[in-house]
Design a protein around this motif. Sequence first.
Motif, PDB file in Angstrom:
ATOM      1  N   ILE A   1      80.290  11.097 110.903  1.00  0.00           N
ATOM      2  CA  ILE A   1      81.330  11.829 110.166  1.00  0.00           C
ATOM      3  C   ILE A   1      81.988  11.805 108.964  1.00  0.00           C
ATOM      4  CG2 ILE A   1      83.210  13.190 110.050  1.00  0.00           C
ATOM      5  CD1 ILE A   1      81.657  14.407 112.241  1.00  0.00           C
ATOM      6  N   VAL A   2      81.529  12.151 108.048  1.00  0.00           N
ATOM      7  CA  VAL A   2      82.200  11.683 106.324  1.00  0.00           C
ATOM      8  C   VAL A   2      83.225  13.282 105.972  1.00  0.00           C
ATOM      9  CG1 VAL A   2      81.893  11.253 104.338  1.00  0.00           C
ATOM     10  CG2 VAL A   2      80.036  10.710 105.848  1.00  0.00           C
ATOM     11  N   VAL A   3      84.622  12.351 106.219  1.00  0.00           N
ATOM     12  CA  VAL A   3      85.892  13.636 105.867  1.00  0.00           C
ATOM     13  C   VAL A   3      85.997  13.395 104.283  1.00  0.00           C
ATOM     14  CG1 VAL A   3      87.827  13.806 106.862  1.00  0.00           C
ATOM     15  CG2 VAL A   3      86.357  13.602 108.012  1.00  0.00           C
ATOM     16  N   GLU A   4      85.931  13.817 103.670  1.00  0.00           N
ATOM     17  CA  GLU A   4      85.600  13.713 102.168  1.00  0.00           C
ATOM     18  C   GLU A   4      87.454  14.392 102.370  1.00  0.00           C
ATOM     19  OE1 GLU A   4      83.208  15.786  99.956  1.00  0.00           O
ATOM     20  OE2 GLU A   4      81.665  15.325  99.952  1.00  0.00           O
ATOM     21  N   VAL A   5      87.928  13.890 101.107  1.00  0.00           N
ATOM     22  CA  VAL A   5      89.670  14.031 101.338  1.00  0.00           C
ATOM     23  C   VAL A   5      90.161  14.015  99.635  1.00  0.00           C
ATOM     24  CG1 VAL A   5      89.773  12.371 103.912  1.00  0.00           C
ATOM     25  CG2 VAL A   5      90.222  11.085 101.241  1.00  0.00           C
ATOM     26  N   ASP A   6      91.806  14.571 100.051  1.00  0.00           N
ATOM     27  CA  ASP A   6      92.291  14.817  98.644  1.00  0.00           C
ATOM     28  C   ASP A   6      92.784  13.643  98.100  1.00  0.00           C
ATOM     29  OD1 ASP A   6      93.663  15.716  96.391  1.00  0.00           O
ATOM     30  OD2 ASP A   6      95.223  15.842  97.474  1.00  0.00           O
ATOM     31  N   PRO A   7      93.061  12.863  97.811  1.00  0.00           N
ATOM     32  CA  PRO A   7      93.569  11.518  97.294  1.00  0.00           C
ATOM     33  C   PRO A   7      95.031  11.851  97.233  1.00  0.00           C
ATOM     34  CG  PRO A   7      92.675  11.597  96.008  1.00  0.00           C
ATOM     35  CD  PRO A   7      91.732  12.881  96.337  1.00  0.00           C
ATOM     36  N   GLU A   8      95.367  12.674  97.186  1.00  0.00           N
ATOM     37  CA  GLU A   8      97.157  12.262  97.163  1.00  0.00           C
ATOM     38  C   GLU A   8      97.431  12.608  98.333  1.00  0.00           C
ATOM     39  OE1 GLU A   8     100.699  12.316  96.321  1.00  0.00           O
ATOM     40  OE2 GLU A   8      99.394  11.543  95.776  1.00  0.00           O
ATOM     41  N   GLY A   9      96.571  13.886  98.992  1.00  0.00           N
ATOM     42  CA  GLY A   9      97.277  14.752 100.389  1.00  0.00           C
ATOM     43  C   GLY A   9      97.029  13.009 101.406  1.00  0.00           C
ATOM     44  N   LEU A  10      96.113  11.979 100.732  1.00  0.00           N
ATOM     45  CA  LEU A  10      95.421  11.169 102.109  1.00  0.00           C
ATOM     46  C   LEU A  10      97.085  10.369 102.255  1.00  0.00           C
ATOM     47  CD1 LEU A  10      93.696  10.222 104.277  1.00  0.00           C
ATOM     48  CD2 LEU A  10      93.010   8.470 102.159  1.00  0.00           C
ATOM     49  N   ARG A  11      97.499   9.953 101.247  1.00  0.00           N
ATOM     50  CA  ARG A  11      98.549   9.050 100.492  1.00  0.00           C
ATOM     51  C   ARG A  11      99.280   9.801 101.563  1.00  0.00           C
ATOM     52  NH1 ARG A  11     103.231   9.246  98.210  1.00  0.00           N
ATOM     53  NH2 ARG A  11     102.796  10.974  97.358  1.00  0.00           N
ATOM     54  N   ARG A  12      99.519  10.844 101.355  1.00  0.00           N
ATOM     55  CA  ARG A  12     100.988  11.879 102.408  1.00  0.00           C
ATOM     56  C   ARG A  12     100.609  12.012 103.704  1.00  0.00           C
ATOM     57  NH1 ARG A  12     101.453  17.561  99.749  1.00  0.00           N
ATOM     58  NH2 ARG A  12     102.461  18.092 101.164  1.00  0.00           N
ATOM     59  N   ARG A  13      98.921  12.027 103.869  1.00  0.00           N
ATOM     60  CA  ARG A  13      98.897  11.982 105.346  1.00  0.00           C
ATOM     61  C   ARG A  13      99.790  10.719 106.500  1.00  0.00           C
ATOM     62  NH1 ARG A  13      98.578  10.522 109.516  1.00  0.00           N
ATOM     63  NH2 ARG A  13      97.710  10.584 111.200  1.00  0.00           N
TER      64      ARG A  13
ATOM     65  N   GLU B   1      97.766  19.232 103.071  1.00  0.00           N
ATOM     66  CA  GLU B   1      96.240  19.763 103.359  1.00  0.00           C
ATOM     67  C   GLU B   1      95.237  18.294 102.515  1.00  0.00           C
ATOM     68  OE1 GLU B   1      95.307  22.351 104.830  1.00  0.00           O
ATOM     69  OE2 GLU B   1      96.936  23.005 104.917  1.00  0.00           O
ATOM     70  N   TRP B   2      94.866  18.321 103.057  1.00  0.00           N
ATOM     71  CA  TRP B   2      94.580  16.685 103.307  1.00  0.00           C
ATOM     72  C   TRP B   2      92.597  16.418 102.844  1.00  0.00           C
ATOM     73  CZ3 TRP B   2      92.027  13.556 106.186  1.00  0.00           C
ATOM     74  CH2 TRP B   2      91.837  13.521 107.959  1.00  0.00           C
ATOM     75  N   VAL B   3      91.939  17.498 103.953  1.00  0.00           N
ATOM     76  CA  VAL B   3      90.447  17.806 104.107  1.00  0.00           C
ATOM     77  C   VAL B   3      90.132  18.678 103.311  1.00  0.00           C
ATOM     78  CG1 VAL B   3      89.103  17.694 105.784  1.00  0.00           C
ATOM     79  CG2 VAL B   3      91.103  16.463 106.757  1.00  0.00           C
ATOM     80  N   ARG B   4      89.261  18.028 102.226  1.00  0.00           N
ATOM     81  CA  ARG B   4      88.165  18.169 101.564  1.00  0.00           C
ATOM     82  C   ARG B   4      86.944  19.394 102.560  1.00  0.00           C
ATOM     83  NH1 ARG B   4      88.732  15.570  95.822  1.00  0.00           N
ATOM     84  NH2 ARG B   4      90.886  16.139  95.217  1.00  0.00           N
ATOM     85  N   ARG B   5      86.090  18.794 102.923  1.00  0.00           N
ATOM     86  CA  ARG B   5      85.336  18.985 103.417  1.00  0.00           C
ATOM     87  C   ARG B   5      84.721  17.929 104.641  1.00  0.00           C
ATOM     88  NH1 ARG B   5      80.144  20.347 100.440  1.00  0.00           N
ATOM     89  NH2 ARG B   5      79.649  17.856 101.039  1.00  0.00           N
ATOM     90  N   ILE B   6      84.445  18.409 105.497  1.00  0.00           N
ATOM     91  CA  ILE B   6      83.948  17.323 106.505  1.00  0.00           C
ATOM     92  C   ILE B   6      82.101  17.418 106.598  1.00  0.00           C
ATOM     93  CG2 ILE B   6      83.797  17.034 109.285  1.00  0.00           C
ATOM     94  CD1 ILE B   6      86.287  18.227 109.446  1.00  0.00           C
ATOM     95  N   VAL B   7      81.301  16.281 106.810  1.00  0.00           N
ATOM     96  CA  VAL B   7      80.133  16.758 106.802  1.00  0.00           C
ATOM     97  C   VAL B   7      79.604  15.597 108.180  1.00  0.00           C
ATOM     98  CG1 VAL B   7      78.151  14.872 105.142  1.00  0.00           C
ATOM     99  CG2 VAL B   7      79.565  16.720 104.117  1.00  0.00           C
ATOM    100  N   ALA B   8      78.642  16.142 108.441  1.00  0.00           N
ATOM    101  CA  ALA B   8      77.822  14.989 109.792  1.00  0.00           C
ATOM    102  C   ALA B   8      76.725  14.635 109.759  1.00  0.00           C
ATOM    103  CB  ALA B   8      77.532  16.625 110.887  1.00  0.00           C
ATOM    104  N   ILE B   9      76.180  14.298 110.671  1.00  0.00           N
ATOM    105  CA  ILE B   9      74.811  12.924 109.635  1.00  0.00           C
ATOM    106  C   ILE B   9      74.781  12.386 111.772  1.00  0.00           C
ATOM    107  CG2 ILE B   9      73.690  11.128 108.736  1.00  0.00           C
ATOM    108  CD1 ILE B   9      75.895  10.864 106.957  1.00  0.00           C
ATOM    109  N   GLU B  10      73.213  12.929 111.362  1.00  0.00           N
ATOM    110  CA  GLU B  10      72.260  13.054 113.039  1.00  0.00           C
ATOM    111  C   GLU B  10      71.808  11.628 112.134  1.00  0.00           C
ATOM    112  OE1 GLU B  10      72.308  13.588 115.763  1.00  0.00           O
ATOM    113  OE2 GLU B  10      74.420  14.721 115.926  1.00  0.00           O
ATOM    114  N   ASN B  11      71.959  10.364 113.270  1.00  0.00           N
ATOM    115  CA  ASN B  11      71.010   9.472 112.835  1.00  0.00           C
ATOM    116  C   ASN B  11      69.985   8.834 113.694  1.00  0.00           C
ATOM    117  OD1 ASN B  11      73.105   8.477 110.623  1.00  0.00           O
ATOM    118  ND2 ASN B  11      73.969   7.549 112.548  1.00  0.00           N
ATOM    119  N   LYS B  12      68.305   9.075 113.301  1.00  0.00           N
ATOM    120  CA  LYS B  12      67.121   8.941 114.166  1.00  0.00           C
ATOM    121  C   LYS B  12      66.411   7.830 113.430  1.00  0.00           C
ATOM    122  CE  LYS B  12      68.491  11.683 117.097  1.00  0.00           C
ATOM    123  NZ  LYS B  12      68.195  11.762 118.629  1.00  0.00           N
ATOM    124  N   PRO B  13      66.570   7.083 113.942  1.00  0.00           N
ATOM    125  CA  PRO B  13      65.885   5.527 113.158  1.00  0.00           C
ATOM    126  C   PRO B  13      64.146   5.569 113.421  1.00  0.00           C
ATOM    127  CG  PRO B  13      66.704   4.983 114.886  1.00  0.00           C
ATOM    128  CD  PRO B  13      67.543   6.159 114.855  1.00  0.00           C
TER     129      PRO B  13
END
Length: 341
Positions: free
Chosen positions: A46-58, A130-142
Amino acid sequence: MTVGHEFGFELRVCAWAEACWRPERDGAPRIVARQLGTKRRRWDTIVVEVDPEGLRRRAQFGAQRLDADLLHVVRHAPTDWAFYRDALPTPEYPWRYVREAVHRASDRGILETRRDGNKIEIRRAMAYPEWVRRIVAIENKPDLDASAADALTTQLRRDVALGLADEVWVATADDAAGGVQRALLADLPVEAGILVFDDDWTATVEWLPHGLATAASGTRLTSRPADGADRPATGFEYVDADWKAHTRLAIAERAFERGWRSYVDTMRPDCRQFRLVDGAHGYVPACAAKAREQSAAECGGSCADYEPEPPGWRQHGWPIEGGPGATVQAVLADRRQRRRE
């Protein structure tokens, strides 16, 4: 040492995502975690893209996650004193659970409380950002073969229909010939992006994903034709946008708490054979006795190669205070904390 299992591949994808995400525009602030999702669906990365200022406050709310009950309280807490039942939206569960959450929030210092007779009044200690901008899901299949591709296609179609993540990706590795089997990738949903890693752990974007409608209601596919034919699912149910918003925030909170280095919590870093090795973009665990990177299931007290650290090792001071195993845990915990700040 070699990577011979999906666990090692997954950790390296997490390390790469933390260092290099996003593929089309590096530098987006992010938190990376692994093995998170919902009761019905768990993603590898999971990749959670965040707002920097929002993350600091979180971060002011502490390193522990806020579960759904705590979020219900802190997000709706009033700026002035009020009886908690009057101030908070009516929950879909008994009020006694809200009362317990009020006490837990007060104990953590993220909510102010006082008594007015028999009533508990609450007041906001600080605004939840409001610190979360986007959530990206990755499935790993080597090792992507026909069987794995078929199962993955079904999973991704459900992800696309539900629209819980902003994007879904597949991460795979070059085959022995230095490429990937394009025929296997062709059946994946066009909405899913494809990342291919070479032996040097350089990622190539084979296909860019389509953004999913996370703010709209979604469709949960509950079944498909028994023969696996490419036909519409035989069962489905609608999921409203509010549920998706609450679930996305709960996933982000868990990612904030755990990160991807929490694998050490289920392994045995106190073993004499345990090592951390440079995995190109970050440190990953390895076993000196096996001469390779071990899986989480292999690294336990029941392993035939397990050797506890001598007690004398744990009596040393800096830089291995408490022993090498404790130092490994401290280093990984420190790196996890840095990503929260």
